[in-house]
Write a protein that holds these residues in place. Structure first.
Motif, short mmCIF file in Angstrom:
data_model
loop_
_atom_site.label_atom_id
_atom_site.label_comp_id
_atom_site.label_asym_id
_atom_site.label_seq_id
_atom_site.Cartn_x
_atom_site.Cartn_y
_atom_site.Cartn_z
N HIS A 151 0.80 -1.23 0.00
CA HIS A 151 0.00 0.00 0.00
C HIS A 151 0.83 1.28 0.00
O HIS A 151 0.28 2.36 -0.15
CB HIS A 151 -0.93 0.03 1.22
N GLY A 152 2.12 1.15 0.24
CA GLY A 152 2.92 2.35 0.42
C GLY A 152 2.71 2.90 1.82
O GLY A 152 1.95 2.34 2.62
N THR A 153 3.40 3.98 2.11
CA THR A 153 3.27 4.56 3.45
C THR A 153 2.01 5.38 3.59
O THR A 153 1.59 5.71 4.70
CB THR A 153 4.48 5.46 3.76
N GLY A 154 1.43 5.73 2.48
CA GLY A 154 0.23 6.55 2.53
C GLY A 154 0.49 7.97 2.96
O GLY A 154 -0.43 8.75 3.19
N GLY A 155 1.77 8.31 3.05
CA GLY A 155 2.13 9.67 3.40
C GLY A 155 1.82 10.04 4.83
O GLY A 155 1.85 11.20 5.20
N ASN A 156 1.49 9.06 5.63
CA ASN A 156 1.16 9.35 7.01
C ASN A 156 1.66 8.23 7.93
O ASN A 156 1.02 7.20 8.10
CB ASN A 156 -0.36 9.51 7.16
N TRP A 157 2.80 8.46 8.48
CA TRP A 157 3.41 7.45 9.35
C TRP A 157 2.65 7.27 10.64
O TRP A 157 2.64 6.18 11.22
CB TRP A 157 4.87 7.82 9.65
N ILE A 158 2.04 8.34 11.11
CA ILE A 158 1.33 8.26 12.39
C ILE A 158 0.16 7.28 12.28
O ILE A 158 -0.13 6.54 13.22
CB ILE A 158 0.82 9.66 12.80
N ALA A 159 -0.48 7.31 11.13
CA ALA A 159 -1.65 6.44 10.96
C ALA A 159 -1.27 5.01 10.59
O ALA A 159 -2.10 4.11 10.68
CB ALA A 159 -2.56 7.04 9.87
N LEU A 160 -0.04 4.83 10.18
CA LEU A 160 0.39 3.53 9.68
C LEU A 160 0.23 2.38 10.69
O LEU A 160 -0.24 1.29 10.32
CB LEU A 160 1.83 3.61 9.19
#
Length: 315
Positions: free
Chosen positions: A32-41
């Motif tokens: 999925h990729g990081t989704g640009g949000n590490w906090i939500a990962l």
DNA sequence: AACAACAGCAACCGCTTTATT
DNA sequence: CAATAAAGCGGTTGCTGTTGT
């Protein structure tokens, strides 16, 4: 106003990552990729980890094409040279070394390279009284700055000064380190110190931009060198051949410090050979561009430049 | 064999920078 | 433009393995 914690520390797992956690994170990001949000990962992956921890684990360990250990002499040379030139900007240094992370480079420097370089100095000082005396003088001058009640030099800055003085000693036992542009990033502006135009914040942006935009490694390295206080002023003219050879010979001295006298001739393989001149001559001169604005740095300006140095490196 | 000292490395912490609202 | 959140970064810590006594 305080800052909210990035995660709930009470429920977040800490410490070493298990293979299962690694697999969960790796599989998720690859899919999925990081989704640009590490906090939500962590929530998405089901990991009971802080987002920052996930990011660090991915960047330093799980990311593809990561290299661990077995630093080459070429990499050693680049790390040392860049450290001397720009200090502990590990992310920038690591950017010059494909597959290496800033954490890896930082650890490698702290555990091996620094000891190898500074350790050799101690060894040599123990055997050569004159050299030791010179070193003591050099160090004392730095310490005096502290005793003067002004500002203490950072460990990073001191290490850089020590390393450069060490090189200077090898090159010219009677010489003074204040002639070394690598020691004094601001010496290119020695004549205009009052302007103190060398700003660490802006320079960080500059080198980051340059590193991101430059197409070749040599250009990256050259950018780093420029950032390290070289001639941004432009129009300074080409260096003399003597100056050029002076800098080039410092590469050899660095190799000697890293790998010892016995390998000095072999250094040709490491720098002149393994890493071609064109690859690392960023701390030499490059196609007529002078990265060093002032080789005529005089002792009278030492103190001023010390202050300049201190301001540059946020001491 | 047991212990201490040391070295190497992964991970954490907290500050700074950048992006977003 | 200010406030806030997230990312990036460098310094530091602590665990683990290795070496020396």
């Amino acid at each position: 106003m305080g800052r909210a914690p990035c995660c709930d520390k009470a429920t977040v797992k800490k410490g070493p990552w298990s293979p299962e956690e690694d697999a969960m994170l790796k599989n998720y990001i690859e899919e999925h990729g990081t989704g640009g949000n590490w906090i939500a990962l962590p929530h998405k992956t089901g990991l009971k980890r802080c987002g920052k921890s996930c990011r660090l684990r991915w960047l330093n360990y799980l990311r593809p094409n990561i290299k661990h250990g077995d630093f080459t002499p070429e990499e050693d040379s680049i790390i040392c040279s860049l450290y001397i030139s720009i200090g502990s900007r590990w992310s920038i240094i690591a950017a010059q070394l494909p597959g290496r992370t800033d954490n890896d480079v930082k650890n490698y420097w702290n555990t091996k390279l620094k000891k190898r370089l500074l350790g050799r100095r101690k060894d040599r000082d123990a055997h050569h009284g004159q050299s030791a005396a010179a070193a003591a003088t050099s160090e004392t001058s730095a310490e005096n700055m502290n005793d003067g009640g002004e500002r203490a030099l950072s460990a990073s800055a001191m290490e850089r000064i020590q390393l450069c003085m060490q090189l200077q000693e090898l090159q010219n036992p009677l010489g003074a380190a204040h002639h070394n542009p690598l020691v004094w990033p601001g010496c290119g502006r020695a004549a205009t110190l009052s302007n103190n135009s060398f700003n660490s914040n802006s320079s960080t942006v500059t080198v980051a931009e340059q590193a991101g935009q430059s197409s070749s490694m040599n250009e990256h390295l050259m950018s780093a060198q420029l950032e390290g206080g070289a001639a941004m002023d432009g129009g300074l003219g080409s260096p003399s051949s003597a100056e050029n050879s002076n800098v080039i010979s410092m590469e050899a001295e660095l190799e000697e410090l890293l790998y010892g006298e016995a390998n000095r001739s072999g250094k040709a393989g490491a720098v002149d050979g393994g890493v071609q001149q064109g690859d690392v001559d960023w701390w030499s001169y490059d196609q007529g561009k002078s990265p060093v604005g002032c080789w005529d740095f005089t002792p009278e300006t030492t103190n001023a430049v010390f202050q300049d140095y201190a301001s540059v490196y946020d001491i």
